[in-house]
Design a protein around this motif. Sequence first.
Motif, mmCIF file in Angstrom:
data_model
loop_
_atom_site.group_PDB
_atom_site.id
_atom_site.type_symbol
_atom_site.label_atom_id
_atom_site.label_comp_id
_atom_site.label_asym_id
_atom_site.label_seq_id
_atom_site.Cartn_x
_atom_site.Cartn_y
_atom_site.Cartn_z
ATOM 1 N N ILE A 27 76.947 15.505 31.243
ATOM 2 C CA ILE A 27 77.496 16.737 32.016
ATOM 3 C C ILE A 27 76.710 17.426 33.009
ATOM 4 O O ILE A 27 75.784 18.268 32.664
ATOM 5 C CB ILE A 27 78.177 17.781 30.722
ATOM 6 C CG1 ILE A 27 78.495 17.078 29.439
ATOM 7 C CG2 ILE A 27 78.862 18.888 31.171
ATOM 8 C CD1 ILE A 27 79.284 17.940 28.413
ATOM 9 N N PRO A 28 76.884 17.090 34.078
ATOM 10 C CA PRO A 28 76.217 17.459 35.394
ATOM 11 C C PRO A 28 76.724 18.870 35.858
ATOM 12 O O PRO A 28 77.876 19.270 35.260
ATOM 13 C CB PRO A 28 76.142 16.690 36.271
ATOM 14 C CG PRO A 28 77.423 15.686 35.912
ATOM 15 C CD PRO A 28 77.787 16.046 34.583
ATOM 16 N N CYS A 29 76.106 19.737 36.645
ATOM 17 C CA CYS A 29 77.012 20.942 37.171
ATOM 18 C C CYS A 29 78.088 20.630 38.163
ATOM 19 O O CYS A 29 78.052 19.296 38.513
ATOM 20 C CB CYS A 29 75.708 21.651 37.847
ATOM 21 S SG CYS A 29 75.336 21.069 39.403
ATOM 22 N N HIS A 30 79.012 21.469 38.445
ATOM 23 C CA HIS A 30 80.179 21.184 39.040
ATOM 24 C C HIS A 30 79.947 20.496 40.566
ATOM 25 O O HIS A 30 80.753 19.574 40.622
ATOM 26 C CB HIS A 30 80.902 22.525 39.329
ATOM 27 C CG HIS A 30 81.570 22.817 38.244
ATOM 28 N ND1 HIS A 30 82.132 24.191 38.209
ATOM 29 C CD2 HIS A 30 81.947 22.274 37.147
ATOM 30 C CE1 HIS A 30 82.649 24.555 37.016
ATOM 31 N NE2 HIS A 30 82.649 23.331 36.285
ATOM 32 N N VAL A 31 78.926 20.813 41.218
ATOM 33 C CA VAL A 31 78.809 20.345 42.626
ATOM 34 C C VAL A 31 78.190 18.747 42.528
ATOM 35 O O VAL A 31 78.500 17.970 43.463
ATOM 36 C CB VAL A 31 77.989 21.125 43.532
ATOM 37 C CG1 VAL A 31 78.522 22.515 43.983
ATOM 38 C CG2 VAL A 31 76.430 21.256 42.886
ATOM 39 N N HIS A 32 78.020 18.384 41.276
ATOM 40 C CA HIS A 32 77.385 16.848 41.289
ATOM 41 C C HIS A 32 78.390 15.916 40.639
ATOM 42 O O HIS A 32 78.087 14.759 40.331
ATOM 43 C CB HIS A 32 76.036 16.834 40.600
ATOM 44 C CG HIS A 32 74.832 17.548 41.204
ATOM 45 N ND1 HIS A 32 73.751 18.305 40.408
ATOM 46 C CD2 HIS A 32 74.730 17.834 42.410
ATOM 47 C CE1 HIS A 32 72.753 18.638 41.323
ATOM 48 N NE2 HIS A 32 73.515 18.373 42.486
ATOM 49 N N THR A 91 68.507 18.455 42.846
ATOM 50 C CA THR A 91 68.963 17.649 43.917
ATOM 51 C C THR A 91 69.823 16.701 43.622
ATOM 52 O O THR A 91 69.855 16.084 42.567
ATOM 53 C CB THR A 91 67.853 17.391 44.990
ATOM 54 O OG1 THR A 91 67.281 15.982 44.160
ATOM 55 C CG2 THR A 91 66.941 18.275 45.341
ATOM 56 N N LEU A 92 70.769 16.198 44.574
ATOM 57 C CA LEU A 92 71.688 15.366 44.438
ATOM 58 C C LEU A 92 71.058 14.054 44.438
ATOM 59 O O LEU A 92 71.366 12.923 43.425
ATOM 60 C CB LEU A 92 72.518 15.235 45.700
ATOM 61 C CG LEU A 92 73.881 14.417 45.631
ATOM 62 C CD1 LEU A 92 74.796 14.458 44.375
ATOM 63 C CD2 LEU A 92 74.707 14.615 46.801
ATOM 64 N N GLN A 93 69.814 13.729 44.897
ATOM 65 C CA GLN A 93 69.001 12.579 44.799
ATOM 66 C C GLN A 93 68.603 12.416 43.457
ATOM 67 O O GLN A 93 68.509 11.374 43.047
ATOM 68 C CB GLN A 93 67.903 12.662 45.745
ATOM 69 C CG GLN A 93 67.027 11.405 45.914
ATOM 70 C CD GLN A 93 65.793 11.304 46.748
ATOM 71 O OE1 GLN A 93 65.724 12.434 47.582
ATOM 72 N NE2 GLN A 93 64.864 10.629 46.738
ATOM 73 N N ALA A 94 68.102 13.655 42.940
ATOM 74 C CA ALA A 94 67.486 13.405 41.443
ATOM 75 C C ALA A 94 68.699 12.992 40.482
ATOM 76 O O ALA A 94 68.293 12.389 39.519
ATOM 77 C CB ALA A 94 66.862 14.753 41.157
#
Length: 276
Positions: free
Chosen positions: A46-51, A18-21
């Motif tokens: 390096i997070p996933c694209h949506v983050h 989640t975005l919160q995490a």
Amino acid sequence: MNIMQAWVIGNWKQQPATLQAVDELLDSVIKRLPNGDVPLCNTMVIPCHVHLPAANSKLTNTSVALGAQDICAFSAETGAFTGDCSAAQVRDAGADWVLVGHSERRQYYGEDNDILLKKLRNALSQQLGVIFCIGETKAQYDSEQTLQVLEDQLSVIQRIISEHASESNNEANLAERLIIAYEPVWAIGTGKVPTVEEVTATHSHIKQVIKQYAGAAGELDNLCVLYGGSVNADNAAIFAQADSVDGALVGGASLNAESFLAIAEAFSAAKASNVQ
Ligand code: PEP
């Protein structure tokens, strides 16, 4: 003495959920950064694209760099490529770097040298730096094919170097925008690691091969070569002390701020002892 900074890079893969995490993990990293950075060691997540946009907002004005996990091979900007994000789009979302050639992309998405060459060209055309991952499987390791496999994977870099050499004065740029990550496939996420002697020999070979590709110009003589595969807070110092290991690409252990920064501290301490 001109000492090259280490790099410790966290590849978060398809995590956290989640975005919160993501927010909490980044807050935890930022809070633990002594004086805002780790001396002599660059860090990147390096997070996933949506983050990416949220991570970019959090990391603005910090020393932590931001990378993307992938880009589209077929278009550097926009196009009819459902599900893909382009180099220009990840850059716009805040990434300055991108991973190319990770073994999971090679294995699950069938990415071969042709696709990876296209991705590299697209990344560089949008001024993204590239962390180019290479590594052998267990079967290749067991049959002593490691160096041969790596040379085949590095042929993509040979093409990029020759293309850049023909565009005037671009190679110096390339040196700043290229990191190689040596990641034995059998060491990723398994808890198994090669010996530091094996990693040292392999890194020296990689540096030598790239030096030959670059030729007399010498701009890639100080190429940064990272080790990746089950690096954690307990074993990082062993790799950090090896001269030819310029940092680490970290998967699992980068999802915990404490262990991620302990790895960065291990490389920082090794660099500091080289300065003395
Ligand atoms: C990786 O996926 O690049 C990696 C090195 O993973 P781990 O550290 O979990 O082995």
